[in-house]
Design a protein around this motif. Structure first.
Motif, PDB file in Angstrom:
ATOM      1  N   ALA A   1       0.703  -1.149   0.063  1.00 24.70           N
ATOM      2  CA  ALA A   1       0.026   0.253   0.045  1.00 24.70           C
ATOM      3  C   ALA A   1       0.783   1.192  -0.038  1.00 24.70           C
ATOM      4  CB  ALA A   1      -0.994   0.028   1.075  1.00 24.70           C
ATOM      5  N   THR A   2       2.217   1.143   0.694  1.00 24.82           N
ATOM      6  CA  THR A   2       2.950   2.551   0.685  1.00 24.82           C
ATOM      7  C   THR A   2       4.135   2.015  -0.032  1.00 24.82           C
ATOM      8  OG1 THR A   2       4.216   1.344   2.409  1.00 24.82           O
ATOM      9  CG2 THR A   2       2.405   2.777   3.246  1.00 24.82           C
TER      10      THR A   2
ATOM     11  N   LEU B   1       6.735   0.731   0.587  1.00 18.64           N
ATOM     12  CA  LEU B   1       7.910   0.683   1.520  1.00 18.64           C
ATOM     13  C   LEU B   1       8.192  -0.733   2.196  1.00 18.64           C
ATOM     14  CD1 LEU B   1       6.792   3.990   3.412  1.00 18.64           C
ATOM     15  CD2 LEU B   1       8.458   3.824   1.580  1.00 18.64           C
TER      16      LEU B   1
ATOM     17  N   LYS C   1       9.377  -3.954   7.956  1.00 22.19           N
ATOM     18  CA  LYS C   1       8.056  -3.762   8.443  1.00 22.19           C
ATOM     19  C   LYS C   1       7.459  -2.410   8.355  1.00 22.19           C
ATOM     20  CE  LYS C   1       5.304  -4.987  12.874  1.00 22.19           C
ATOM     21  NZ  LYS C   1       4.171  -5.589  12.301  1.00 22.19           N
ATOM     22  N   VAL C   2       6.554  -2.293   8.047  1.00 20.47           N
ATOM     23  CA  VAL C   2       5.735  -0.770   7.776  1.00 20.47           C
ATOM     24  C   VAL C   2       4.630  -0.678   8.881  1.00 20.47           C
ATOM     25  CG1 VAL C   2       4.725   0.608   6.302  1.00 20.47           C
ATOM     26  CG2 VAL C   2       6.136  -0.753   5.250  1.00 20.47           C
ATOM     27  N   GLU C   3       4.708   0.385   9.796  1.00 25.40           N
ATOM     28  CA  GLU C   3       3.618   0.790  10.719  1.00 25.40           C
ATOM     29  C   GLU C   3       3.322   1.985  10.722  1.00 25.40           C
ATOM     30  OE1 GLU C   3       4.594  -2.136  14.356  1.00 25.40           O
ATOM     31  OE2 GLU C   3       6.362  -1.127  13.536  1.00 25.40           O
ATOM     32  N   LEU C   4       2.147   2.425  10.958  1.00 22.15           N
ATOM     33  CA  LEU C   4       1.519   3.673  10.987  1.00 22.15           C
ATOM     34  C   LEU C   4       1.911   4.338  12.260  1.00 22.15           C
ATOM     35  CD1 LEU C   4      -0.556   5.787   9.470  1.00 22.15           C
ATOM     36  CD2 LEU C   4      -2.152   4.983  11.170  1.00 22.15           C
ATOM     37  N   THR C   5       2.730   5.519  12.120  1.00 22.01           N
ATOM     38  CA  THR C   5       2.913   6.109  13.462  1.00 22.01           C
ATOM     39  C   THR C   5       1.957   7.386  13.806  1.00 22.01           C
ATOM     40  OG1 THR C   5       4.729   7.203  12.288  1.00 22.01           O
ATOM     41  CG2 THR C   5       5.251   5.238  13.772  1.00 22.01           C
ATOM     42  N   ALA C   6       1.628   7.807  12.763  1.00 23.79           N
ATOM     43  CA  ALA C   6       0.893   9.264  12.763  1.00 23.79           C
ATOM     44  C   ALA C   6      -0.316   8.953  11.935  1.00 23.79           C
ATOM     45  CB  ALA C   6       1.342  10.544  12.752  1.00 23.79           C
TER      46      ALA C   6
ATOM     47  N   PRO D   1      -3.444  10.767   9.844  1.00 29.03           N
ATOM     48  CA  PRO D   1      -3.880  12.047   9.271  1.00 29.03           C
ATOM     49  C   PRO D   1      -4.702  12.880   9.996  1.00 29.03           C
ATOM     50  CG  PRO D   1      -3.991  10.359   7.484  1.00 29.03           C
ATOM     51  CD  PRO D   1      -3.847   9.732   8.840  1.00 29.03           C
TER      52      PRO D   1
ATOM     53  N   LEU E   1      -5.206  -0.463   5.306  1.00 31.40           N
ATOM     54  CA  LEU E   1      -3.915  -0.654   5.340  1.00 31.40           C
ATOM     55  C   LEU E   1      -3.242   0.592   5.472  1.00 31.40           C
ATOM     56  CD1 LEU E   1      -3.373  -3.180   2.373  1.00 31.40           C
ATOM     57  CD2 LEU E   1      -3.276  -3.734   4.892  1.00 31.40           C
ATOM     58  N   TYR E   2      -3.708   1.787   5.345  1.00 32.73           N
ATOM     59  CA  TYR E   2      -3.298   3.174   5.434  1.00 32.73           C
ATOM     60  C   TYR E   2      -3.583   3.700   6.835  1.00 32.73           C
ATOM     61  CZ  TYR E   2      -2.616   3.250   0.353  1.00 32.73           C
ATOM     62  OH  TYR E   2      -2.109   2.985  -0.859  1.00 32.73           O
ATOM     63  N   TYR E   3      -4.522   2.808   7.480  1.00 32.23           N
ATOM     64  CA  TYR E   3      -4.761   3.167   9.024  1.00 32.23           C
ATOM     65  C   TYR E   3      -4.395   2.112  10.129  1.00 32.23           C
ATOM     66  CZ  TYR E   3      -7.346   7.145   7.040  1.00 32.23           C
ATOM     67  OH  TYR E   3      -7.445   8.351   6.480  1.00 32.23           O
TER      68      TYR E   3
ATOM     69  N   ILE F   1      -2.305  13.070   4.961  1.00 29.37           N
ATOM     70  CA  ILE F   1      -0.913  12.830   5.098  1.00 29.37           C
ATOM     71  C   ILE F   1      -0.833  11.900   6.395  1.00 29.37           C
ATOM     72  CG2 ILE F   1       1.357  13.928   5.132  1.00 29.37           C
ATOM     73  CD1 ILE F   1      -0.815  15.034   3.211  1.00 29.37           C
TER      74      ILE F   1
ATOM     75  N   THR G   1       1.747   9.289   8.570  1.00 26.66           N
ATOM     76  CA  THR G   1       3.423   8.913   8.524  1.00 26.66           C
ATOM     77  C   THR G   1       3.621   7.500   9.189  1.00 26.66           C
ATOM     78  OG1 THR G   1       3.520  11.110   9.537  1.00 26.66           O
ATOM     79  CG2 THR G   1       5.476   9.717  10.303  1.00 26.66           C
ATOM     80  N   PHE G   2       4.530   6.957   8.502  1.00 26.89           N
ATOM     81  CA  PHE G   2       4.778   5.550   8.561  1.00 26.89           C
ATOM     82  C   PHE G   2       6.095   5.355   9.101  1.00 26.89           C
ATOM     83  CE2 PHE G   2       1.320   5.288   5.423  1.00 26.89           C
ATOM     84  CZ  PHE G   2       0.696   4.194   6.144  1.00 26.89           C
ATOM     85  N   GLU G   3       6.362   4.323   9.830  1.00 33.69           N
ATOM     86  CA  GLU G   3       7.837   3.990  10.337  1.00 33.69           C
ATOM     87  C   GLU G   3       8.027   2.592   9.856  1.00 33.69           C
ATOM     88  OE1 GLU G   3       9.290   5.333  14.628  1.00 33.69           O
ATOM     89  OE2 GLU G   3       8.846   3.316  14.595  1.00 33.69           O
TER      90      GLU G   3
ATOM     91  N   THR H   1      10.943  -0.564   9.890  1.00 33.84           N
ATOM     92  CA  THR H   1      11.906  -1.295  10.703  1.00 33.84           C
ATOM     93  C   THR H   1      12.437  -2.438  10.039  1.00 33.84           C
ATOM     94  OG1 THR H   1      10.540  -0.794  12.647  1.00 33.84           O
ATOM     95  CG2 THR H   1      12.556  -2.039  12.987  1.00 33.84           C
TER      96      THR H   1
ATOM     97  N   PHE I   1       3.780  10.360   4.123  1.00 36.72           N
ATOM     98  CA  PHE I   1       3.162   9.598   2.951  1.00 36.72           C
ATOM     99  C   PHE I   1       1.851  10.578   2.678  1.00 36.72           C
ATOM    100  CE2 PHE I   1       0.705   6.569   0.996  1.00 36.72           C
ATOM    101  CZ  PHE I   1       1.542   5.980   0.096  1.00 36.72           C
TER     102      PHE I   1
ATOM    103  N   MET J   1       0.079  -0.373  -4.409  1.00 39.47           N
ATOM    104  CA  MET J   1      -0.774  -1.599  -4.629  1.00 39.47           C
ATOM    105  C   MET J   1      -1.017  -1.976  -5.976  1.00 39.47           C
ATOM    106  SD  MET J   1      -3.584  -1.542  -1.651  1.00 39.47           S
ATOM    107  CE  MET J   1      -3.999  -0.114  -1.278  1.00 39.47           C
TER     108      MET J   1
END
Lengths: 318, 253
Positions: free
Chosen positions: A213-214, A216, A221-226, A228, A311-313, B61, B63-65, B67, B78, B197
């Protein structure tokens, strides 16, 4: 996905109505359908009422119900449009079937012809409904043959249970047993289809991930931290529905019990009695349980289905 | 007509550079500002000053992290908006023809005068690009600022989508991605721009540029693994200071 009440009512009610029509046509073709007017008025009247009420309720969730007629225009590309066209076209043979049956023709060839075409159009309409869901790649839980099988079996199953009750109420013991046998067969088929649908959900690999989805995923591993936004938005309300998903397993058991097991036992019991007040009561119980079970099944069909936008959330894989 | 055009003369779209984006949300804010008065106006807000503000936005917008296996991470801002897909599923599912893709430039739009608000297009979109306006009862989405990019009343340099003109970091580019010689196409080729995707089969026009690989613990970070200090907080020597500064330093020390 958000389980809108209007859509749950629409798919279950019109599914049952079309299902009744299918069996009315089949019984007429076999020469088993009673020809008296009161029964005809009640049976055809109820089937039409269910179909019309369902179709009307499907317009209630629209932002602009007064523009609903425009939905008939894009049948070349849209399953929703095809459903609207099929539903309206189906009224022609079904209406003529009911009219012929209740007036001049009775078991004449014309009535049967309308009946068979009407039954085919009914099944086609149920199929187009199922394809609205089964064509959406964004919801893997829906995009499979079990979705289509579920709608095609549960509609006629519900219709058969209702007709079995009507025959019991009107005291047509002979055709009642035939209808009960058909209903029992469809109830068994229905529980198998739903079990295979849930098995499919359990074993199928996810289609998209937070990584795709991203884009990345190659970084790990891709995790949402913030997010929108701090409060809800349309996407989360409509596509990120999570309420009571934790009860999914319980609700599945309720679906199987009320939708299939109880109707099989009660209808089986009614069948053994071959008529009488007790058979009518058991048939009524079978219908009440089945209707509640199917409503639960339809609620779960929406509530359990995950949309890839989640997946974006924070969702990892869908 | 909701059947998709075979081809479009242009493929106008955006290129979002995830290496540059700082996650300031300026694109989202300027998008809201322009479009609240433009083609899709109003972009309704519900309870805008209350406890749970909510409303229609075309730009979100996240924000992803990330690891990796070594435990090294990266923060990536993003921006998410309509990708104006070539095989836009939101167009083909529309029962009324309100959702359409323009033959001339490939922009995906909603005709709000015939939209019935069935929301099926928002179900069909994998990217959450469409947001329903509860007040207007119709679906709304990014117009690629169709009322700005062709507006001859504006100076030429302003004829780009609001999100592009406002980005303070230059993370967003606008152009014809169907023309391999365009600046945006060259940028995508040079930086390995990718689709979101791709398995959904939508063939997005918009491309994302990946963050450049970070070389952890090599030069960028200090011995302790933390970001290096630019300057020591207290300066012990007066090397390079002027005559007066050295004189004051001598008096004060």
């Amino acid at each position: 996905m958000h389980p809108a009440r209007s859509v749950i009512f629409f798919t279950t009610a019109s599914g049952a109505g079309y299902g009744m029509m299918v069996w009315l046509a089949v019984l007429a073709t076999l020469g088993l359908l009673p020809t008296d007017l009161p029964f005809g008025l009640v049976a055809f009247g109820l089937a039409f009422a269910l179909i019309v009420a369902g179709l009307l309720s499907s317009t209630f969730h629209l932002g602009h119900p007064e523009r609903a007629w425009r939905a008939l225009s894009q049948w070349r590309s849209s399953w929703l449009s095809r459903e609207g066209v099929a539903a309206i076209l189906a009224f022609v043979p079904l209406g003529l079937f009911a009219l012929c049956w209740m007036s001049l023709d009775r078991q004449g060839d014309v009535a049967l012809l309308f009946g068979i075409v009407g039954a085919a159009m009914s099944l086609l309409t149920i199929f187009t409904t199922s394809m609205i869901y089964a064509s959406l790649r964004t919801i893997p839980a829906w995009r499979n043959g079990w979705t289509v099988a579920g709608y095609l079996v549960l509609g006629p199953m519900n219709g058969a249970v209702i007709l079995a009750l009507l025959f019991a109420v009107f005291g047509y013991d002979g055709v009642m047993v035939t209808m009960q046998a058909i209903a029992l067969a469809l109830l068994v088929l229905g529980v198998v289809v739903k079990a295979l649908y849930w098995r499919h959900l359990r074993v199928s690999a996810p289609v998209s991930t937070a990584g795709t989805a991203t884009g990345l995923g190659h970084l790990g591993k891709v995790e949402l931290t913030a997010s929108p936004h701090d409060s809800d938005n349309y996407l989360l309300r409509e596509m990120g529905f999570r309420i009571a998903r934790k009860h999914a397993q319980k609700l599945r058991r309720i679906t199987i019990l009320l939708g299939f097991v109880v109707p099989i036992l009660t209808l089986g019991g009614a069948m053994l009695m071959a008529g009488g007040a007790m058979a009518t009561i058991l048939s009524l119980l079978a219908w009440l349980a089945c209707q509640t079970g199917i409503a639960t099944e339809r609620w779960l069909f929406f509530a359990e289905a995950k949309h890839v936008v989640t997946l974006y959330y924070g969702e990892q894989a869908v | 007509m909701t059947s998709l055009p075979e081809t479009t003369a242009k493929k106008l779209g955006l290129v979002v550079d995830l290496d540059i984006c700082v996650g300031c949300h300026a694109c989202a804010v300027n998008c809201k500002e322009w479009n609240a008065a433009g083609k899709s106006a109003p972009l309704t807000d519900y309870d805008p000053y209350g406890k749970k503000p909510d409303g229609v936005w075309f730009n979100r917008i996240h924000t992803f992290e990330t690891t990796d296996d070594a435990g090294q991470g990266q923060t990536v801002h993003f921006p998410r908006s309509c990708l104006h897909c070539e095989d836009a599923p939101c167009v083909t599912v529309c029962p009324t023809g309100a959702s359409y893709k323009r033959t001339e430039d490939g922009i995906v739009l909603v005709n709000e005068d015939i939209c019935i608000g069935c929301k099926l297009c928002s179900w069909a979109c994998p990217y959450g690009a469409r947001e329903y306006d509860e007040h207007a009862g119709v679906m709304k989405k990014c117009t690629l600022c169709v009322d700005k990019i062709y507006n001859t009343n504006l100076p030429e340099e302003s004829r780009v989508p609001a999100c592009v003109s406002t980005c303070p970091a230059g993370a967003r580019s606008f152009g014809d991605l169907g023309d391999p010689q365009s600046e945006v196409s060259k940028l995508v080729a040079a930086r390995g721009g990718y689709d979101l995707m791709p398995e959904q089969g939508t063939k997005p026009v918009n491309k994302y540029l990946p963050p450049r690989p970070k070389e952890h613990h090599k030069g960028q970070r200090g011995e302790d693994g933390k970001a290096p200090r630019m300057l020591a907080h207290a300066d012990a020597s007066t090397d390079g200071a002027g005559l007066i500064a050295r004189w004051v330093d001598k008096i004060l020390s």
